[in-house]
Each structure stands twice: as C-alpha cells, then as structure tokens.
Design a protein around this motif. Structure first.
Motif, PDB file in Angstrom:
ATOM      1  N   TRP A  80       0.831  -1.216   0.000  1.00 14.46           N
ATOM      2  CA  TRP A  80       0.000   0.000   0.000  1.00 14.46           C
ATOM      3  C   TRP A  80       0.859   1.257   0.000  1.00 14.46           C
ATOM      4  N   ILE A  84      -1.295   2.289  -3.498  1.00 15.60           N
ATOM      5  CA  ILE A  84      -2.501   1.958  -2.741  1.00 15.60           C
ATOM      6  C   ILE A  84      -3.588   1.343  -3.624  1.00 15.60           C
ATOM      7  N   CYS A  87      -2.955  -2.316  -3.811  1.00 15.65           N
ATOM      8  CA  CYS A  87      -3.347  -2.889  -2.527  1.00 15.65           C
ATOM      9  C   CYS A  87      -4.857  -3.092  -2.457  1.00 15.65           C
TER      10      CYS A  87
END
Length: 189
Positions: A80, A84, A87
């Motif tokens: 992340w 992100i 993720c």
C-alpha cells in the motif's frame, strides 16, 4: 555508517522489488472439502468452489504459485505504501472469495500452474479452517495514518470509500472467524 545505510537501502529495494515482482493473476476453481456426512451421501470428498480470479502477491512464484490469505495481510502492509490502488485491488479480490458464511479459503490454488506445485492431498480447502484476518492489519495501518494526517484529502476519500465498500464483507469475515475459530479469537463484538 554510510556504507550500512547504502546496504540497507539496497536490501530494502531488493526486497520490495521481489515482493512487487511476485504479484500475480490467477484464475480457476478451488476445491473445498465436504463434511463427512455430506460426502458419504454424495460419494465425493470435495466440490469445486465457483470460478474466481485472484490478483495476489505470492511468497515465491516458482515454488508457491498460489495465494495465501495469511501472507496477504503482511504483503499489503508494504504494497500500500508503494501503490494503494494495487493494494485495494488485491484486497478486493480476496474479499470476492468470501462465501455466504463469511469464510474465505486460506489458500487459493487456482489453475494448472498452482495445481502442479501442490500435492493432491493438500489441494482441498477445509471450510472449518481459517487464518487470523491479517488484512485488518492494513486497514488499521491506513486508519492510523489517516488520524496522523499523512494523507491528502483525496487519498483520505479514496481510503474511506474503499473501506465503506468492503465493510459488509469485512464484518462477515470477522464474525465467521470469531464464531468458528474460538481458540484464536482476536476481538469480540
């Protein structure tokens, strides 16, 4: 001291490169073990889970070309910070595997590559077995960083939106875990 710092940076870059390079896309059907009473009625020990896609980081593509739910929480603690969106995509794929009871199979052995590396007796997943919900580590980390003001307003909106969309499945998974894995209860309602 600079040499140690340079070595540490090199090791860190190598580790994150290997982690990111281990992200893979898998597609197929897991096999799920049937309870004994049902398997005696139908004459089969396992059934196929629904066809599913999984975008996941793997510990070693050459030896373990499959997703491990337990590992994913730890992988995403690093990923992340790099991206992100990747993720959230990975977490979403795992949450898409949740069944009506709130269970997520611990290993995703999807496709010929994965099946070729796992002994037949270890392929079926047991719906009574669960791993601690390590994906909550990422969510805790993200929320902690939000409280510390480490994200822009746009990033905070993205994180809040993701958690809002995932909330119902996360609650179902945590309830399944707390109700079925009584020896390992982490939190209570």
């Amino acid at each position: 001291m600079n040499k140690v710092d340079l070595e540490s940076k090199y090791v860190g870059k190598t580790a994150i490169a290997n982690l990111l390079g281990g992200i893979g896309y898998f597609y197929g059907q897991s096999r799920i073990m049937l309870p004994k009473d049902i398997s005696q009625i139908y004459g089969r020990k396992s059934i196929s889970y629904w066809p599913a896609a999984l975008y996941t980081a793997v510990p070693s593509r050459s030896y373990f070309p499959r997703g491990f739910l337990w590992d994913e929480g730890f992988h995403q603690l690093l990923i992340w910070r790099w991206d992100i969106d990747i993720c959230f995509d990975v977490i979403s794929h795992w949450l898409d595997l949740i069944n009506v009871d709130g269970w997520i199979p611990r290993e995703q052995i999807l496709g010929a590559e994965a099946l070729s590396k796992v002994p037949e007796e270890f392929v079926p997943q047991h719906p009574s077995n669960g791993n601690p919900p390590t994906l909550f580590l990422i969510l805790h980390d993200l929320l902690s960083n939000m409280k510390l003001g480490k994200f822009s307003d746009e990033e905070m909106d993205k994180i809040s939106s993701f958690i809002g969309r995932a909330y119902i499945r996360l609650v179902a998974w945590l309830q399944w875990f707390n109700n079925t894995q009584s020896d390992f209860v982490l939190w209570s309602g």
